[in-house]
Design a protein around this motif. Structure first.
Motif, PDB file in Angstrom:
ATOM      1  N   ILE A  15       6.738   3.580  -9.556  1.00  0.00           N
ATOM      2  CA  ILE A  15       6.946   3.346 -10.947  1.00  0.00           C
ATOM      3  C   ILE A  15       6.573   2.084 -11.103  1.00  0.00           C
ATOM      4  O   ILE A  15       6.951   0.901 -11.084  1.00  0.00           O
ATOM      5  CB  ILE A  15       8.196   3.448 -11.486  1.00  0.00           C
ATOM      6  CG1 ILE A  15       8.933   5.061 -11.079  1.00  0.00           C
ATOM      7  CG2 ILE A  15       8.484   3.584 -12.998  1.00  0.00           C
ATOM      8  CD1 ILE A  15      10.151   5.314 -11.524  1.00  0.00           C
ATOM      9  N   SER A  16       4.985   1.926 -11.750  1.00  0.00           N
ATOM     10  CA  SER A  16       4.621   0.553 -12.181  1.00  0.00           C
ATOM     11  C   SER A  16       4.710   0.138 -13.769  1.00  0.00           C
ATOM     12  O   SER A  16       3.913   1.062 -14.455  1.00  0.00           O
ATOM     13  CB  SER A  16       3.104   0.862 -11.625  1.00  0.00           C
ATOM     14  OG  SER A  16       2.477  -0.665 -11.863  1.00  0.00           O
TER      15      SER A  16
ATOM     16  N   ASN B 179       0.881  -1.341  -0.100  1.00  0.00           N
ATOM     17  CA  ASN B 179      -0.194   0.056  -0.112  1.00  0.00           C
ATOM     18  C   ASN B 179       0.821   1.158   0.316  1.00  0.00           C
ATOM     19  O   ASN B 179       1.614   1.848   0.941  1.00  0.00           O
ATOM     20  CB  ASN B 179      -0.877  -0.138   1.249  1.00  0.00           C
ATOM     21  CG  ASN B 179      -1.888   1.147   1.176  1.00  0.00           C
ATOM     22  OD1 ASN B 179      -1.993   1.817   0.249  1.00  0.00           O
ATOM     23  ND2 ASN B 179      -2.502   1.449   2.368  1.00  0.00           N
ATOM     24  N   LEU B 180       1.243   1.598  -1.311  1.00  0.00           N
ATOM     25  CA  LEU B 180       1.982   2.941  -1.201  1.00  0.00           C
ATOM     26  C   LEU B 180       1.141   3.920  -2.079  1.00  0.00           C
ATOM     27  O   LEU B 180       0.542   3.578  -3.100  1.00  0.00           O
ATOM     28  CB  LEU B 180       3.225   2.541  -2.120  1.00  0.00           C
ATOM     29  CG  LEU B 180       4.013   1.683  -1.454  1.00  0.00           C
ATOM     30  CD1 LEU B 180       5.293   1.035  -2.216  1.00  0.00           C
ATOM     31  CD2 LEU B 180       4.820   2.055  -0.028  1.00  0.00           C
ATOM     32  N   ALA B 181       1.813   5.168  -2.047  1.00  0.00           N
ATOM     33  CA  ALA B 181       1.067   6.467  -2.774  1.00  0.00           C
ATOM     34  C   ALA B 181       1.456   6.126  -4.366  1.00  0.00           C
ATOM     35  O   ALA B 181       2.581   5.502  -4.502  1.00  0.00           O
ATOM     36  CB  ALA B 181       1.263   7.450  -2.226  1.00  0.00           C
ATOM     37  N   ASP B 182       0.625   6.446  -5.264  1.00  0.00           N
ATOM     38  CA  ASP B 182       0.905   6.467  -6.357  1.00  0.00           C
ATOM     39  C   ASP B 182       2.263   6.908  -6.983  1.00  0.00           C
ATOM     40  O   ASP B 182       2.773   6.490  -7.908  1.00  0.00           O
ATOM     41  CB  ASP B 182      -0.294   6.759  -7.495  1.00  0.00           C
ATOM     42  CG  ASP B 182      -0.197   6.276  -8.859  1.00  0.00           C
ATOM     43  OD1 ASP B 182      -0.295   4.974  -9.311  1.00  0.00           O
ATOM     44  OD2 ASP B 182       0.122   7.084  -9.753  1.00  0.00           O
ATOM     45  N   GLY B 183       2.337   7.881  -6.483  1.00  0.00           N
ATOM     46  CA  GLY B 183       3.583   8.754  -6.800  1.00  0.00           C
ATOM     47  C   GLY B 183       4.873   8.375  -6.348  1.00  0.00           C
ATOM     48  O   GLY B 183       5.921   8.481  -6.663  1.00  0.00           O
ATOM     49  N   ALA B 184       4.817   7.422  -5.363  1.00  0.00           N
ATOM     50  CA  ALA B 184       6.038   6.660  -4.765  1.00  0.00           C
ATOM     51  C   ALA B 184       6.210   5.364  -5.723  1.00  0.00           C
ATOM     52  O   ALA B 184       7.458   4.658  -5.299  1.00  0.00           O
ATOM     53  CB  ALA B 184       5.665   6.168  -3.391  1.00  0.00           C
TER      54      ALA B 184
ATOM     55  N   MET C 134      14.384   5.323  -6.553  1.00  0.00           N
ATOM     56  CA  MET C 134      13.386   4.225  -6.286  1.00  0.00           C
ATOM     57  C   MET C 134      14.488   3.232  -5.493  1.00  0.00           C
ATOM     58  O   MET C 134      15.489   3.216  -5.577  1.00  0.00           O
ATOM     59  CB  MET C 134      13.262   3.519  -7.468  1.00  0.00           C
ATOM     60  CG  MET C 134      12.211   3.895  -8.464  1.00  0.00           C
ATOM     61  SD  MET C 134      10.491   4.047  -7.653  1.00  0.00           S
ATOM     62  CE  MET C 134      10.580   6.084  -7.319  1.00  0.00           C
ATOM     63  N   THR C 135      13.840   2.544  -4.187  1.00  0.00           N
ATOM     64  CA  THR C 135      14.482   1.781  -3.369  1.00  0.00           C
ATOM     65  C   THR C 135      14.232   0.208  -3.425  1.00  0.00           C
ATOM     66  O   THR C 135      15.072  -0.408  -3.052  1.00  0.00           O
ATOM     67  CB  THR C 135      14.135   2.270  -2.034  1.00  0.00           C
ATOM     68  OG1 THR C 135      12.849   2.072  -1.574  1.00  0.00           O
ATOM     69  CG2 THR C 135      14.382   3.614  -1.904  1.00  0.00           C
TER      70      THR C 135
ATOM     71  N   ASN D 137       0.290   2.749 -14.554  1.00  0.00           N
ATOM     72  CA  ASN D 137       1.016   2.063 -15.279  1.00  0.00           C
ATOM     73  C   ASN D 137       1.867   2.923 -16.524  1.00  0.00           C
ATOM     74  O   ASN D 137       1.351   3.815 -16.778  1.00  0.00           O
ATOM     75  CB  ASN D 137       0.770   0.578 -15.855  1.00  0.00           C
ATOM     76  CG  ASN D 137       0.071  -0.408 -15.125  1.00  0.00           C
ATOM     77  OD1 ASN D 137       0.689  -0.293 -13.959  1.00  0.00           O
ATOM     78  ND2 ASN D 137      -0.871  -0.784 -15.200  1.00  0.00           N
ATOM     79  N   ILE D 138       3.166   2.546 -16.585  1.00  0.00           N
ATOM     80  CA  ILE D 138       3.908   3.482 -17.547  1.00  0.00           C
ATOM     81  C   ILE D 138       3.597   2.966 -19.016  1.00  0.00           C
ATOM     82  O   ILE D 138       2.997   1.822 -19.069  1.00  0.00           O
ATOM     83  CB  ILE D 138       5.445   3.559 -17.436  1.00  0.00           C
ATOM     84  CG1 ILE D 138       5.965   2.154 -17.643  1.00  0.00           C
ATOM     85  CG2 ILE D 138       5.770   3.949 -15.965  1.00  0.00           C
ATOM     86  CD1 ILE D 138       7.562   2.024 -17.802  1.00  0.00           C
TER      87      ILE D 138
END
Length: 231
Positions: free
Chosen positions: A88-89, A81-86, A145-146, A97-98
């Protein structure tokens, strides 16, 4: 015998150099015409030889890799559960999605199709060796990205030596691959018929040719599983 066309067949279960048993993932083939018949050294004297090759193939002699292709009955786990801005899908119903140019690039050797599992959009990949996802016209900067996340499912029962290895290809300056990030990801024992979540820091990936993450342009998966469902 060196007298015309001959058919040579090899079983890749042991190596003549005494190293570990091959794992089914190969990146090159090399021919040594001057190896001696005992396979313990070189022909003496060495001779000049012109050798013609044809019909070089890899043959899978035992069924595996989801050979029955029984699809999963349950959807993939809900991603973190992460914010969309966090995030890259590349592919998820949970995020934006990109844009992807090709889910199966012309240079890969596997097939991919869209399926629905329990109401969830999933990619079904039929592997030969690897699948290449190309988004080179829309590369992204992954410098901040981590972690990396992916879910996959297989009905393969023999998971010994099976891998599902992702790779990010970085194209700094847009001139093809300048460096890459590889992850060796053995398939867990006992995971047949279950969704497996890979959630690892990017530092777990091996840097190949440098650590730049400014232009991720391709995503690849190498596997010897056969049919795999991915989300």
């Amino acid at each position: 015998s060196g007298s015309g066309w001959e058919t040579l067949t090899y079983t890749f279960t042991t190596g003549s150099d005494g190293t570990a048993t091959a794992d089914g993932v190969y990146n090159k083939v090399v021919f040594f015409p001057n190896r001696n018949a005992a396979d313990d050294g070189w022909r003496n004297p060495i001779i000049d030889a012109t050798v013609h090759f044809d019909n070089i193939t890899g043959v899978k002699t035992t069924a595996g890799g989801g050979g029955n292709d029984n699809p999963p009955s349950n959807a993939a786990p809900t991603p973190p559960n992460l914010a969309d801005g966090a995030v890259i899908s590349l592919y998820s119903n949970a995020f934006n999605n990109i844009s992807v140019d090709a889910w199966s690039a012309v240079w890969d050797d596997s097939d991919i199709e869209d399926v629905v599992v329990a109401g969830d959009d999933v990619k079904k990949i039929t592997f030969t060796n690897f699948i290449g996802v190309d988004f080179a016209t829309n590369p992204f900067d992954a410098s901040e990205m981590t972690h990396f996340h992916m879910d996959y499912w297989t009905d393969e029962t023999d998971l010994t030596g099976k891998v599902f290895n992702p790779k990010w290809s970085n194209h700094q300056g847009g001139n093809g691959e300048t460096n890459a990030f590889d992850l060796t990801n053995p398939v867990p024992a006992g995971s047949t018929g279950q969704w497996v979540s890979v959630d690892v820091p990017l530092t777990d990936f091996t840097e190949v040719g440098g650590g730049d993450k400014s232009a991720f342009a391709q995503f690849l998966i190498t596997s010897n599983l056969g049919v795999v469902y991915v989300d």
